[in-house]
Design an enzyme around this catalytic site. Structure first.
Site, PDB file in Angstrom:
ATOM      1  N   THR A 115       0.847  -1.194   0.000  1.00 10.86           N
ATOM      2  CA  THR A 115       0.000   0.000   0.000  1.00 10.86           C
ATOM      3  C   THR A 115       0.880   1.239   0.000  1.00 10.86           C
ATOM      4  OG1 THR A 115      -1.871  -1.058   1.088  1.00 10.86           O
ATOM      5  CG2 THR A 115      -1.689   1.316   1.326  1.00 10.86           C
TER       6      THR A 115
ATOM      7  N   LYS B 280      -1.387  -1.043  -4.255  1.00  7.56           N
ATOM      8  CA  LYS B 280      -2.637  -0.358  -3.898  1.00  7.56           C
ATOM      9  C   LYS B 280      -2.390   1.141  -3.736  1.00  7.56           C
ATOM     10  CE  LYS B 280      -6.237  -0.375  -0.324  1.00  7.56           C
ATOM     11  NZ  LYS B 280      -6.023   0.985   0.180  1.00  7.56           N
TER      12      LYS B 280
ATOM     13  N   GLY C 248     -16.155   3.562  -0.931  1.00  2.00           N
ATOM     14  CA  GLY C 248     -17.550   3.939  -1.135  1.00  2.00           C
ATOM     15  C   GLY C 248     -18.501   2.808  -1.426  1.00  2.00           C
TER      16      GLY C 248
END
Length: 393
Positions: free
Chosen positions: A157, A256, A313
């Site tokens: 990440t 990511k 989301g």
């Protein structure tokens, strides 16, 4: 397992989680960065896309199976690696069990409260997520520990800008330990939610905020705050560093935090198998648009060379279908499963996954698609003319 508490949708799970958790814990789960504009934008973007339902040629069976990072999964929703899941005694191991029951993979954060060995035993489709913390020797030792534990893939990440400010009073990070002073400061909030606090007492597992997957070379386990300080002191990795990590791991590898075509192409160049289009759930740079808006262009640029995933989301199965129709291979969910975990531990996480699975199937039935491989941009209607979706190539 905990007593079964049913919720009909993720909005209800969110309300129940807010009611159950101490205020500081709830805000840490819910918060985005600064004013939270990106947090809200991540959800709003999905509302700007719609469907055109059909009443003829509806499928008699629906296939939601897919694969990601070499792992076969029953539906295209994967647990996102989220740090410090000590919001319920079941922790990351409970989340991993819930994902296994649902037939999907679990991402495990470097900042997790449970060690990778325990999580991999609970789910044989564990993906270990690594943050660039400390020296290369320390990073290598953590990678090898994840491999030995049975992790099947590695995520690095990169989308964190070290700007943990919040406009609504959320602490920038958990405290450094659970010593007397910290426990005294947190006690009033914990006692204000007796059901939450009692669940820990009954299990004899009071969170100590250690991060076992960020162990040091001498084998010691740091507290969250100390590891965080080390993280902030560690220079950000270069492209060569990430390529070194990719070669060290050797297996399925994902980067990511991608939001640009340039970065996506660089990931392809270093040999990544997958990329995660993400703004860290609204916790990176506030003011960055939803990754859903970047997704089509990134898919067009590199989607034939690397698996493209998305997070941020996702609150219902129809959101998953929208992301897949724009070219995502699968989605990762973070806050969504945390709401279920807070409400009812492992069973709550499983309930969230089942709600998402049902929503995917219902949406696909409504638009006449029998498998996720059939989904395309033609299934979507753009409701906001400013949401640019390039035509399918």
């Amino acid at each position: 397992m905990s007593k079964r508490i049913r919720f009909r949708n993720l909005a209800e799970a969110e309300r129940l989680a807010k009611r159950r958790l101490p205020r500081a814990v709830w805000l840490a789960v819910k918060a985005g960065n600064e004013q939270g504009w990106t947090l809200d934008e991540n959800i709003q973007a999905f509302n700007e896309l719609g469907f055109s339902p059909t009443v003829f040629d509806r499928p008699t069976r629906i296939d939601t199976k897919t694969s990601l990072l070499g792992l076969d999964i029953d539906f295209p929703v994967v647990i996102s690696p989220v740090g410090a899941q000590a919001i319920h005694p079941d922790g990351e191991v409970g989340v991993a069990r819930a994902a296994a029951r649902a037939g999907t993979a679990v991402g495990l954060s470097s900042w997790a409260s449970d060690p990778v060995q325990d999580v991999a035993r609970a789910n044989d489709k564990t993906i270990f997520q690594l943050y660039w913390v400390g020296t290369k020797a320390e990073i290598e030792a953590r990678v090898e520990a994840a491999r030995a534990a049975g992790a099947k893939a590695l995520i690095v990440t990169l989308d964190w800008s070290h700007t943990p400010r919040r406009d609504w009073g959320v602490p920038p990070a958990p405290p450094s330990d659970m010593k007397l002073r910290t426990m005294t400061e947190l006690a009033p909030e914990a006692l204000s939610r007796p059901l939450w606090f009692g669940s820990y007492l009954r299990r004899g597992r009071i969170p100590d905020l250690k991060v076992p997957n960020l162990f040091e070379l001498d084998g010691s386990t740091p507290y969250f705050g100390a590891a965080w300080s080390r993280f902030e002191e560690t220079p950000a990795p270069t492209w060569d560093d990430v390529k070194w990590l990719r070669e060290l791991w050797g297996g399925p590898f994902m980067v990511k935090g991608i939001n640009t075509i340039k970065d996506a192409k660089l990931c392809v160049d270093l040999g990544a198998d997958a990329i995660g289009v993400s703004n860290h759930g609204g916790n990176n740079i506030d003011g960055s648009p939803s990754p859903l808006r970047y997704l089509p262009s990134i898919v067009d640029a590199v989607g034939d060379q690397v698996e493209v995933t998305l997070d941020g989301g996702i609150r219902r199965g129809s959101d998953v279908v929208k992301a897949l129709a724009l070219g995502a291979r699968a989605v990762f969910v973070g806050r969504a499963f945390l709401y279920g975990l807070a409400v009812n531990g492992e069973d709550g996480v499983h309930e969230v996954l089942q709600i998402l699975r049902s929503g995917i199937r219902e949406t696909m039935f409504g638009i006449g698609r029998s498998s996720i491989g059939e989904l395309s941009r033609e299934d979507l209607m753009v409701l906001n003319p400013h949401f640019f979706v390039p035509p399918a190539s």
